[in-house]
Design an enzyme around this catalytic site. Structure first.
Site, PDB file in Angstrom:
ATOM      1  N   CYS A  75      39.682   7.592  11.047  1.00 54.02           N
ATOM      2  CA  CYS A  75      40.630   8.398  11.831  1.00 54.02           C
ATOM      3  C   CYS A  75      41.232   7.714  13.054  1.00 54.02           C
ATOM      4  CB  CYS A  75      39.937   9.674  12.293  1.00 54.02           C
ATOM      5  SG  CYS A  75      39.068  10.582  11.007  1.00 54.02           S
ATOM      6  N   HIS A 131      42.519  12.813  18.959  1.00 53.98           N
ATOM      7  CA  HIS A 131      41.481  11.837  18.593  1.00 53.98           C
ATOM      8  C   HIS A 131      41.789  10.412  19.036  1.00 53.98           C
ATOM      9  CE1 HIS A 131      38.167  10.868  15.393  1.00 53.98           C
ATOM     10  NE2 HIS A 131      37.694  10.968  16.628  1.00 53.98           N
TER      11      HIS A 131
END
Length: 557
Positions: A75, A131
């Site tokens: 990610c 993130h």
């Protein structure tokens, strides 16, 4: 006959036609970048997957399907590479992801997409998963060039309660009429499913652009289909007749929920009259998660491996670009890396350099290249190689020794361990293929001809030693440019219990305790041609594919 129908007719008649000559080539396009989370190559209909995705299928059919679109294997590295246009080895994001409470992120001296586009008068909006750091406000979206943000800072959470470790992380960030930053925690949305919320927010933004003269950029990063797997029952019901396994039905329904939202977004573009001048890019942040899960519901088949792996299934994304008045329907085999989108969007915003920015734009040396002509004119890619990754440390549920990967033309070299996961996982319901969940893991050096063998079934390193040496030298040269790992250990002061059970940029609220960064080094053995993995390493690779359900939460976020 519409302009678009005329183009289709010309294509049918075999007439060469480029939409670059249309009036829209002289307009700054609106740009929507849609990023799914943990979506496998065979999890969507336009790649012949098993899930019903009519809206994605239509956009892919009307656009350009990118058959060699590459991202990172997990990610945070993908998101940082997308935003900065630079490889993770150059931003400190080459190892693992940013876990909750860890005080690090995409470095602040990196210039990212919204900062570039704002210099060309774009409004910039972020929706969904961030993130890329949240330990200080400076790392959050509005302090990095976005005008507003609706979503969550961390890497994962419950889809309905929007909590991670009992802490709420769903917020609306914006600047009020006096220019004051506002971080509004959305307690009122407890119980609302995230995919629906993010789609609704994007529709709301588009409806507000109807009377806006300047172009817009929306970064829409869905939570779907990251664990935990959950979705409203009405989406599950549509699969009740033909998918018998409950977990497979839930996963398929999660994809359908996202697809429905994307359909609503395109309807909003049509309703507001903005569709004709809007570009949509769709991608996943990494391969489907087929490792360290109790039940495999995703599929990257026919590609090997999945999330966390350097194999194609971990880094080759289901992707397309849709631009009604700029592109005709086609497929592009151009080699495209996630770092390419910043320079490509930059080129589009500046009308291929015809417009000058309001202020000089300073970036570090970009690893990405402008791919617009390669896509729009079906030309060869502007790149011949890219670093898949160079990681000097093992990862949970992944490689146990330092590893590195490089793609050069048709060749791909992996040194160390390409996985796990390293098997081939067919879509649920297909049993004609041995899943071989770990695959061969007894070679330290793997060389594949990706054009002839995209499934990476034939390691030909022993047949082409000169190619191995040349690509090893390339990796060594890239490694010489790598920066130290940015990773830092979890800070107990980040615990949401100290902030009314919410996740906050804690280092702007409590005294900062110095934390030593991780050290960066690659073992000398990484470059020893022919070095074999130990039996313990091979056994670990096999065992890593069979982690119990009780262990899943420890590795997902």
């Amino acid at each position: 006959m519409t302009h678009y129908q005329a183009v289709l007719l010309l294509c049918f008649l075999g007439v060469s036609y480029s939409l670059q000559n249309s009036d829209y080539a002289e307009k700054q396009p609106n740009i929507i970048y849609i990023l799914s989370d943990d979506l496998g190559h065979s999890d969507v209909g336009f790649t012949n997957g098993f899930v019903e995705t009519p809206n994605l299928n239509r956009l892919a059919k009307e656009g350009v399907v990118l058959t060699q679109s590459y991202v990172q294997q997990v990610c945070s590295p993908t998101r940082g590479a997308l935003m900065s246009g630079r490889y993770p080895i150059h931003t400190g994001l080459q190892h693992e992801v940013i876990y909750p409470g860890e005080p690090w992120g995409l470095p602040l001296d990196e210039t990212i997409i919204p900062q570039v586009l704002k210099e060309y008068n774009y409004s910039t909006h972020a929706v969904g998963k961030w993130h890329m750091g949240m330990h200080k406000w400076a790392f959050t979206p509005l302090y990095r060039g976005f005008d507003d943000f609706f979503g969550y800072y961390l890497g994962g959470q419950n889809y309905d309660s929007h909590r991670n470790e009992k802490g709420l992380d769903l917020r609306s960030d914006y600047f009020d009429e006096n220019g004051k930053f506002v971080d509004e925690l959305r307690w009122d949305l407890d119980g609302r499913y995230s995919a629906e919320l993010y789609s609704e927010r994007t529709v709301e933004l588009i409806n507000g652009f109807k009377s806006q003269e300047n172009p817009f950029f929306i970064y829409l990063a869905y939570q779907s289909v990251h664990a935990p797997h959950m979705v409203p029952q009405r989406y599950i019901d549509q699969y009740s007749s033909h998918i018998t396994d409950e977990k497979e039905r839930v996963f398929a329904a999660m994809v359908s929920s996202m697809d429905e939202g994307i359909g609503n977004i395109t309807k909003a573009l049509e309703y507001t009259g903005l569709a004709d001048n809007t570009i949509i890019v769709f991608s996943s942040d990494n391969g489907g998660n087929v490792n360290c899960v109790g039940k495999v519901t995703s599929s990257n088949y026919p590609y090997r491996g999945g999330k966390r792996a350097l194999y194609e299934g971990g880094v080759r994304s289901p992707s397309f670009i849709w631009a009604r008045n700029r592109l005709y329907p086609s497929r592009s085999d151009a080699m495209i890396h996630v770092t390419d989108w910043l320079p490509t969007f930059w080129s589009l915003a500046s009308l291929q350099g015809k417009l000058k920015p309001n202020n000089p734009i300073k970036t570090k040396p970009l690893d990405g290249v402008d791919q617009w002509l390669a896509i729009s004119e079906n030309l060869p890619s502007n790149r011949t190689e890219f670093v898949i990754n160079i990681d000097p440390k093992p990862v949970m549920c992944g490689h146990r020794v330092p590893h590195a990967g490089l793609r050069w033309k048709e060749w791909k070299l992996i040194i160390g361990q390409g996985g796990p996961p390293s098997g081939w996982y067919p879509a649920p319901g297909f049993s004609d293929l041995d899943q071989n969940p770990c695959g061969p893991h007894d070679s330290y050096i793997e060389l594949y001809n990706i054009i002839e063998d995209p499934s990476e079934t034939r390691n030909v390193s022993d047949k082409f030693p000169d190619i191995v040496k040349m690509l090893t030298d390339k990796i060594r040269a890239y490694n010489a440019t790598a920066v130290p790992l940015g990773n830092k250990k979890k800070d107990p002061a980040s615990n949401p219990k100290y902030f009314n059970y919410t996740w906050m940029p804690w280092l702007d609220m409590v005294p900062e305790v110095p934390v030593e960064p991780e050290t960066y080094s690659l073992t000398k053995e990484l470059w020893l041609d022919g070095n074999q993995l130990s039996e313990e390493d091979i056994e670990f690779s096999r065992d890593a594919c069979f982690v119990s359900d009780s262990d899943v939460n420890s590795v997902e976020f």
